[in-house]
Write a protein that holds these residues in place. Structure first.
Motif, PDB file in Angstrom:
ATOM      1  N   ARG A   1      -0.890  -0.474  -4.855  1.00 20.66           N
ATOM      2  CA  ARG A   1      -2.254  -1.017  -4.958  1.00 20.66           C
ATOM      3  C   ARG A   1      -2.378  -2.235  -4.052  1.00 20.66           C
ATOM      4  NH1 ARG A   1      -2.029  -1.353 -11.365  1.00 20.66           N
ATOM      5  NH2 ARG A   1      -0.263  -2.554 -10.657  1.00 20.66           N
TER       6      ARG A   1
ATOM      7  N   ARG B   1      -2.766  -4.993   5.107  1.00 24.47           N
ATOM      8  CA  ARG B   1      -2.937  -5.692   3.830  1.00 24.47           C
ATOM      9  C   ARG B   1      -1.708  -5.497   2.963  1.00 24.47           C
ATOM     10  NH1 ARG B   1      -8.408  -5.099   0.735  1.00 24.47           N
ATOM     11  NH2 ARG B   1      -7.113  -6.106  -0.799  1.00 24.47           N
ATOM     12  N   LEU B   2      -1.389  -6.504   2.177  1.00 33.22           N
ATOM     13  CA  LEU B   2      -0.218  -6.445   1.314  1.00 33.22           C
ATOM     14  C   LEU B   2      -0.482  -5.550   0.120  1.00 33.22           C
ATOM     15  CD1 LEU B   2       0.717 -10.221   1.347  1.00 33.22           C
ATOM     16  CD2 LEU B   2       1.711  -8.387   2.695  1.00 33.22           C
ATOM     17  N   ARG B   3       0.595  -4.875  -0.346  1.00 32.27           N
ATOM     18  CA  ARG B   3       0.499  -3.984  -1.494  1.00 32.27           C
ATOM     19  C   ARG B   3       1.586  -4.326  -2.496  1.00 32.27           C
ATOM     20  NH1 ARG B   3      -2.130   1.250  -0.246  1.00 32.27           N
ATOM     21  NH2 ARG B   3      -2.948   1.124   1.848  1.00 32.27           N
ATOM     22  N   ASP B   4       1.335  -3.990  -3.755  1.00 35.20           N
ATOM     23  CA  ASP B   4       2.362  -4.197  -4.763  1.00 35.20           C
ATOM     24  C   ASP B   4       3.288  -2.983  -4.806  1.00 35.20           C
ATOM     25  OD1 ASP B   4       0.837  -2.284  -5.981  1.00 35.20           O
ATOM     26  OD2 ASP B   4       0.376  -3.449  -7.777  1.00 35.20           O
ATOM     27  N   GLN B   5       4.191  -2.941  -5.793  1.00 36.97           N
ATOM     28  CA  GLN B   5       5.185  -1.872  -5.852  1.00 36.97           C
ATOM     29  C   GLN B   5       4.567  -0.504  -6.105  1.00 36.97           C
ATOM     30  OE1 GLN B   5       7.907  -3.162  -8.858  1.00 36.97           O
ATOM     31  NE2 GLN B   5       8.987  -4.552  -7.490  1.00 36.97           N
ATOM     32  N   GLN B   6       3.423  -0.473  -6.764  1.00 36.68           N
ATOM     33  CA  GLN B   6       2.764   0.802  -7.054  1.00 36.68           C
ATOM     34  C   GLN B   6       1.820   1.239  -5.935  1.00 36.68           C
ATOM     35  OE1 GLN B   6       0.920   0.043 -10.809  1.00 36.68           O
ATOM     36  NE2 GLN B   6       2.804   0.372 -11.960  1.00 36.68           N
TER      37      GLN B   6
ATOM     38  N   SER C   1      -8.809 -14.960  -3.581  1.00 41.06           N
ATOM     39  CA  SER C   1      -8.126 -15.785  -4.569  1.00 41.06           C
ATOM     40  C   SER C   1      -8.563 -17.243  -4.468  1.00 41.06           C
ATOM     41  CB  SER C   1      -6.606 -15.674  -4.397  1.00 41.06           C
ATOM     42  OG  SER C   1      -6.221 -16.139  -3.114  1.00 41.06           O
TER      43      SER C   1
ATOM     44  N   LEU D   1      -3.031  -5.900  -2.949  1.00 37.78           N
ATOM     45  CA  LEU D   1      -3.003  -7.229  -3.545  1.00 37.78           C
ATOM     46  C   LEU D   1      -4.270  -7.956  -3.143  1.00 37.78           C
ATOM     47  CD1 LEU D   1       0.708  -8.196  -2.847  1.00 37.78           C
ATOM     48  CD2 LEU D   1      -0.302  -7.533  -5.021  1.00 37.78           C
TER      49      LEU D   1
END
Length: 99
Positions: free
Chosen positions: A40, A33-38, A48, A42
């Motif tokens: 968490r 799964r994709l994550r943001d810079q911190q 969505s 996405l």
């Protein structure tokens, strides 16, 4: 030869191993799964899409007189798009009656 006690222990061990495998299979794999810079997660694409498909409602909150913190929710009967379609249909019907 195996005694009855050893055989029962072996059966219990095999049952525990089967249960452990079933529990591991139930877990959700989030490794790709994709994550943001911190770090968490996405939102996934399916989440969505469902949020975007839902039309927004226009509501109005009206305070109830003589009460503390009580409101009534009033929804519009028709939204702007439906009003436009209804007016266009009315104009077409009016023109058909005239001509």
């Amino acid at each position: 030869m195996m005694s009855m006690n050893e055989r029962q222990r072996l059966i219990k061990i095999l049952e525990l191993l089967n249960e452990a495998e079933e529990i591991e299979q139930r877990k959700i794999d989030v490794s790709n799964r994709l994550r943001d810079q911190q770090g968490r997660f996405l939102p996934s694409q399916s989440e969505s899409k469902t949020k975007e498909e839902l039309p927004s409602r226009s509501i109005k909150l009206v305070k109830v007189k003589g009460s503390y913190g009580t409101y009534v929710v009033k929804e519009q009967w028709l939204n702007e798009e439906e009003k436009g379609r209804l007016m266009a249909l009315g104009v077409i019907i009016l023109l058909a009656i005239i001509f």
